[in-house]
Write a protein that holds these residues in place. Structure first.
Motif, mmCIF file in Angstrom:
data_model
loop_
_atom_site.group_PDB
_atom_site.id
_atom_site.type_symbol
_atom_site.label_atom_id
_atom_site.label_comp_id
_atom_site.label_asym_id
_atom_site.label_seq_id
_atom_site.Cartn_x
_atom_site.Cartn_y
_atom_site.Cartn_z
ATOM 1 N N ALA A 71 0.841 -1.199 0.000
ATOM 2 C CA ALA A 71 0.000 0.000 0.000
ATOM 3 C C ALA A 71 0.878 1.252 0.000
ATOM 4 O O ALA A 71 0.521 2.261 -0.601
ATOM 5 N N LEU A 72 2.053 1.186 0.616
ATOM 6 C CA LEU A 72 2.973 2.318 0.616
ATOM 7 C C LEU A 72 3.441 2.628 -0.811
ATOM 8 O O LEU A 72 3.543 3.796 -1.192
ATOM 9 N N ASP A 73 3.723 1.598 -1.610
ATOM 10 C CA ASP A 73 4.103 1.811 -3.011
ATOM 11 C C ASP A 73 3.009 2.579 -3.761
ATOM 12 O O ASP A 73 3.299 3.494 -4.526
ATOM 13 N N LEU A 74 1.759 2.199 -3.523
ATOM 14 C CA LEU A 74 0.649 2.867 -4.200
ATOM 15 C C LEU A 74 0.508 4.313 -3.723
ATOM 16 O O LEU A 74 0.249 5.212 -4.523
ATOM 17 N N ALA A 75 0.695 4.534 -2.429
ATOM 18 C CA ALA A 75 0.606 5.892 -1.886
ATOM 19 C C ALA A 75 1.702 6.777 -2.466
ATOM 20 O O ALA A 75 1.445 7.934 -2.837
ATOM 21 N N LEU A 76 2.920 6.267 -2.567
ATOM 22 C CA LEU A 76 4.024 7.040 -3.147
ATOM 23 C C LEU A 76 3.743 7.373 -4.614
ATOM 24 O O LEU A 76 3.989 8.484 -5.069
ATOM 25 N N PHE A 77 3.230 6.397 -5.345
ATOM 26 C CA PHE A 77 2.873 6.625 -6.746
ATOM 27 C C PHE A 77 1.824 7.717 -6.871
ATOM 28 O O PHE A 77 1.966 8.647 -7.668
ATOM 29 N N MET A 78 0.751 7.621 -6.085
ATOM 30 C CA MET A 78 -0.329 8.601 -6.149
ATOM 31 C C MET A 78 0.157 9.985 -5.723
ATOM 32 O O MET A 78 -0.193 10.983 -6.338
ATOM 33 N N ASN A 79 0.999 10.059 -4.688
ATOM 34 C CA ASN A 79 1.534 11.355 -4.262
ATOM 35 C C ASN A 79 2.399 11.983 -5.343
ATOM 36 O O ASN A 79 2.401 13.192 -5.531
ATOM 37 N N THR A 80 3.152 11.175 -6.047
ATOM 38 C CA THR A 80 4.025 11.669 -7.105
ATOM 39 C C THR A 80 3.215 12.183 -8.307
ATOM 40 O O THR A 80 3.501 13.236 -8.852
ATOM 41 N N LEU A 81 2.207 11.434 -8.699
ATOM 42 C CA LEU A 81 1.446 11.802 -9.891
ATOM 43 C C LEU A 81 0.385 12.875 -9.653
ATOM 44 O O LEU A 81 0.033 13.583 -10.573
ATOM 45 N N THR A 82 -0.095 13.001 -8.442
ATOM 46 C CA THR A 82 -1.246 13.885 -8.227
ATOM 47 C C THR A 82 -0.913 15.145 -7.432
ATOM 48 O O THR A 82 -1.821 15.905 -7.144
ATOM 49 N N THR A 83 0.334 15.354 -7.073
ATOM 50 C CA THR A 83 0.669 16.588 -6.345
ATOM 51 C C THR A 83 1.637 17.442 -7.101
ATOM 52 O O THR A 83 2.167 17.113 -8.084
#
Length: 84
Positions: free
Chosen positions: A72-84
């Motif tokens: 889940a941390l991998d997904l959170a890092l991905f989403m933070n990178t792409l959406t911020t």
């Protein structure tokens, strides 16, 4: 598929599209994590798509782009990178 490549440690992250479970179902069967964000969270502009929406019962169901990863941390890092 992407889920199998991540589970076999051939890839650390994958990006897929989901209308009716194409991220979530392979992730579940391969023992990895998958996320289907709401449809406009990640742009599908550069994603190869056959259809931008699926029509079912007269309703258009939009395509969602989302990540697959080992945690889940991998997904959170991905989403933070792409959406911020």
């Amino acid at each position: 598929g992407e889920g199998a490549m991540i589970a076999a440690r051939c890839s650390i992250l994958g990006v897929g599209s989901d209308i009716a479970g194409s991220i979530r179902i392979p992730a579940e069967h391969c023992g990895v994590f998958g996320l289907k964000p709401y449809s406009k969270r990640i742009s599908a502009h550069y994603h190869a798509v056959f259809s931008k929406a699926f029509t079912c019962f007269g309703k258009s169901i939009p395509l969602c782009i989302g990540p697959l990863g080992k945690s889940a941390l991998d997904l959170a890092l991905f989403m933070n990178t792409l959406t911020t």
